[in-house]
Design an enzyme around this catalytic site. Structure first.
Site, mmCIF file in Angstrom:
data_model
loop_
_atom_site.group_PDB
_atom_site.id
_atom_site.type_symbol
_atom_site.label_atom_id
_atom_site.label_comp_id
_atom_site.label_asym_id
_atom_site.label_seq_id
_atom_site.Cartn_x
_atom_site.Cartn_y
_atom_site.Cartn_z
ATOM 1 N N ASP A 60 -16.376 4.970 57.842
ATOM 2 C CA ASP A 60 -16.119 6.051 58.806
ATOM 3 C C ASP A 60 -16.947 7.320 58.598
ATOM 4 O O ASP A 60 -16.419 8.438 58.729
ATOM 5 C CB ASP A 60 -14.625 6.402 58.817
ATOM 6 C CG ASP A 60 -13.753 5.223 59.198
ATOM 7 O OD1 ASP A 60 -14.290 4.124 59.410
ATOM 8 O OD2 ASP A 60 -12.520 5.388 59.267
ATOM 9 N N GLU A 110 -13.730 4.336 62.838
ATOM 10 C CA GLU A 110 -12.414 4.417 63.475
ATOM 11 C C GLU A 110 -12.685 4.769 64.931
ATOM 12 O O GLU A 110 -13.157 5.872 65.239
ATOM 13 C CB GLU A 110 -11.540 5.468 62.787
ATOM 14 C CG GLU A 110 -10.080 5.400 63.234
ATOM 15 C CD GLU A 110 -9.151 6.307 62.417
ATOM 16 O OE1 GLU A 110 -9.514 6.695 61.290
ATOM 17 O OE2 GLU A 110 -8.062 6.629 62.925
ATOM 18 N N LYS A 172 -12.753 -0.114 64.157
ATOM 19 C CA LYS A 172 -11.385 -0.432 63.729
ATOM 20 C C LYS A 172 -10.388 0.525 64.375
ATOM 21 O O LYS A 172 -10.666 1.723 64.510
ATOM 22 C CB LYS A 172 -11.270 -0.378 62.202
ATOM 23 C CG LYS A 172 -11.586 0.987 61.593
ATOM 24 C CD LYS A 172 -11.575 0.874 60.083
ATOM 25 C CE LYS A 172 -11.831 2.179 59.382
ATOM 26 N NZ LYS A 172 -10.871 3.244 59.622
ATOM 27 N N LYS A 175 -6.419 2.698 60.032
ATOM 28 C CA LYS A 175 -7.028 3.329 58.862
ATOM 29 C C LYS A 175 -7.672 2.262 57.978
ATOM 30 O O LYS A 175 -8.755 2.467 57.439
ATOM 31 C CB LYS A 175 -5.975 4.132 58.062
ATOM 32 C CG LYS A 175 -5.232 5.194 58.892
ATOM 33 C CD LYS A 175 -6.155 6.171 59.580
ATOM 34 C CE LYS A 175 -5.395 7.182 60.414
ATOM 35 N NZ LYS A 175 -6.279 7.899 61.351
ATOM 36 N N VAL A 200 -15.293 8.286 54.131
ATOM 37 C CA VAL A 200 -14.289 9.331 54.321
ATOM 38 C C VAL A 200 -13.099 8.765 55.108
ATOM 39 O O VAL A 200 -13.279 7.853 55.907
ATOM 40 C CB VAL A 200 -14.894 10.531 55.085
ATOM 41 C CG1 VAL A 200 -15.945 11.207 54.234
ATOM 42 C CG2 VAL A 200 -15.469 10.152 56.434
ATOM 43 N N THR A 201 -11.931 9.348 54.910
ATOM 44 C CA THR A 201 -11.604 10.226 53.820
ATOM 45 C C THR A 201 -11.011 9.406 52.676
ATOM 46 O O THR A 201 -10.430 8.353 52.914
ATOM 47 C CB THR A 201 -10.576 11.317 54.234
ATOM 48 O OG1 THR A 201 -9.354 10.686 54.643
ATOM 49 C CG2 THR A 201 -11.119 12.166 55.361
ATOM 50 N N CYS A 205 -8.627 6.411 55.007
ATOM 51 C CA CYS A 205 -9.262 5.138 55.364
ATOM 52 C C CYS A 205 -9.899 4.424 54.184
ATOM 53 O O CYS A 205 -9.898 3.195 54.120
ATOM 54 C CB CYS A 205 -10.272 5.359 56.475
ATOM 55 S SG CYS A 205 -9.452 5.826 58.007
ATOM 56 N N GLN A 245 -3.662 1.701 35.409
ATOM 57 C CA GLN A 245 -3.027 0.411 35.110
ATOM 58 C C GLN A 245 -4.060 -0.705 34.938
ATOM 59 O O GLN A 245 -3.889 -1.818 35.435
ATOM 60 C CB GLN A 245 -2.019 0.039 36.197
ATOM 61 C CG GLN A 245 -0.946 1.104 36.422
ATOM 62 C CD GLN A 245 0.025 0.713 37.496
ATOM 63 O OE1 GLN A 245 0.685 -0.308 37.394
ATOM 64 N NE2 GLN A 245 0.116 1.518 38.544
HETATM 65 N N1 TIU Z 1 -11.280 7.647 58.432
HETATM 66 C C1 TIU Z 1 -10.165 8.266 58.079
HETATM 67 O O1 TIU Z 1 -9.918 8.553 56.920
HETATM 68 N N2 TIU Z 1 -9.305 8.646 59.101
HETATM 69 C C2 TIU Z 1 -8.441 9.687 59.041
HETATM 70 O O2 TIU Z 1 -7.668 9.893 59.947
HETATM 71 N N3 TIU Z 1 -8.527 10.487 57.939
HETATM 72 C C3 TIU Z 1 -7.844 11.631 57.706
HETATM 73 O O3 TIU Z 1 -7.953 12.146 56.595
HETATM 74 N N4 TIU Z 1 -7.116 12.151 58.648
#
Ligand code: TIU
Length: 267
Positions: A60, A110, A172, A175, A200-201, A205, A245
């Protein structure tokens, strides 16, 4: 009176069928035994990456998350620090991967269909959504087009992380990159056993995708300087969680540069 016995979950036909599914139909390919193998200084222990069965997965890297006027901004985040934190690292990984015999380079995004038919009601208009004018499908900033809608300028990849010919783009609706995408089938068809993960983030995701991958048997390596979060302490926590772990979700490596060097040294 003796307490009533609850039926064991395994007595339930549906559960039995689910558990009885041939697991290896869903699992990652076996690690390549031949070809170059990179030894990488990861935590919690070093990992061996067989290049022939390793894919780079970029999650993303879209304007919707990195630029002002995108979806991340609409959610109330300060998006201005993300790019500097993760794009130089991502560029190093992409440059290295493009010059190596890896199994695949994957870019997820996304992205919802124009009619939003692949966006569940909860995500579109549920109680945890931002105000109506900042929701998926709306226009927050003219030049960006509709938030999180495939084909909108803001839904496209940032320049540094744009896919090239021959690389695989996976849109996609969720997430996690395995949900309703066919990513698992793509990776299996390419014989992938190991994933180098950036994007990210970190805690949304990226982490969701790593957990999905881990359950399917992919060995994941998260690259710390090629991922970023709007909330720095969540990035730090995710990195710690992944490798806790004994590596419950996978491995982490601090610098893209070190990983790239280890990959290059193997060929
Ligand atoms: N790609 C992804 O992480 N989608 C999000 O919505 N991330 C947020 O941190 N909101």
């Amino acid at each position: 009176m003796a307490p009533k016995k609850r039926p064991a979950a395994a007595d339930n036909g549906a559960v039995k069928r689910a558990r009885g599914q041939q697991a290896d139909e869903h699992f990652a390919a076996k690690a390549a035994m031949e070809g170059p193998i990179a030894k990488v200084n990861t935590l919690p222990k070093p990992v061996s990456l067989p290049l022939k069965s390793t894919a780079l997965v970029c999650i993303d890297f879209q304007k919707d998350f990195l630029d002002v006027g995108g979806f991340g901004h609409a959610l109330g985040n300060d998006v201005t620090k993300l790019a500097d934190e993760c794009l130089p690292g991502a560029a190093k990984l992409l440059e290295a991967a493009r010059n190596l015999p890896l199994a695949a380079i994957i870019h997820t995004k996304e992205a919802h269909l124009e009619d939003l038919s692949d966006c569940c009601e909860m995500k579109l208009s549920g109680p945890r959504c931002p105000p109506e004018d900042k929701r998926i499908g709306k226009v927050l900033a003219e030049g960006m087009g509709r938030l999180l809608v495939d084909g909108s300028p803001g839904n496209d990849f940032v320049d540094v992380a744009k896919p090239r010919d021959g690389e695989i783009v996976v849109p996609k609706p969720g997430k996690g990159a395995f949900f309703l995408t066919g990513l698992n089938e793509i990776l299996r068809a390419k014989g992938v056993s190991h994933l180098i993960v950036c994007g990210v983030t970190t805690e949304v995701c990226v982490q969701t995708t790593m957990r999905e991958a881990n359950d399917r048997g992919y060995e994941c390596v998260l690259v710390e300087d090629a991922t970023a979060s709007y909330i720095p302490k969540f990035k730090a926590a995710t990195i710690e969680m992944v490798r806790s772990q004994g590596g419950i979700v996978g491995y982490t490596v601090e610098k893209a540069e070190d990983l790239a060097r280890a990959l290059q040294a193997a060929v």
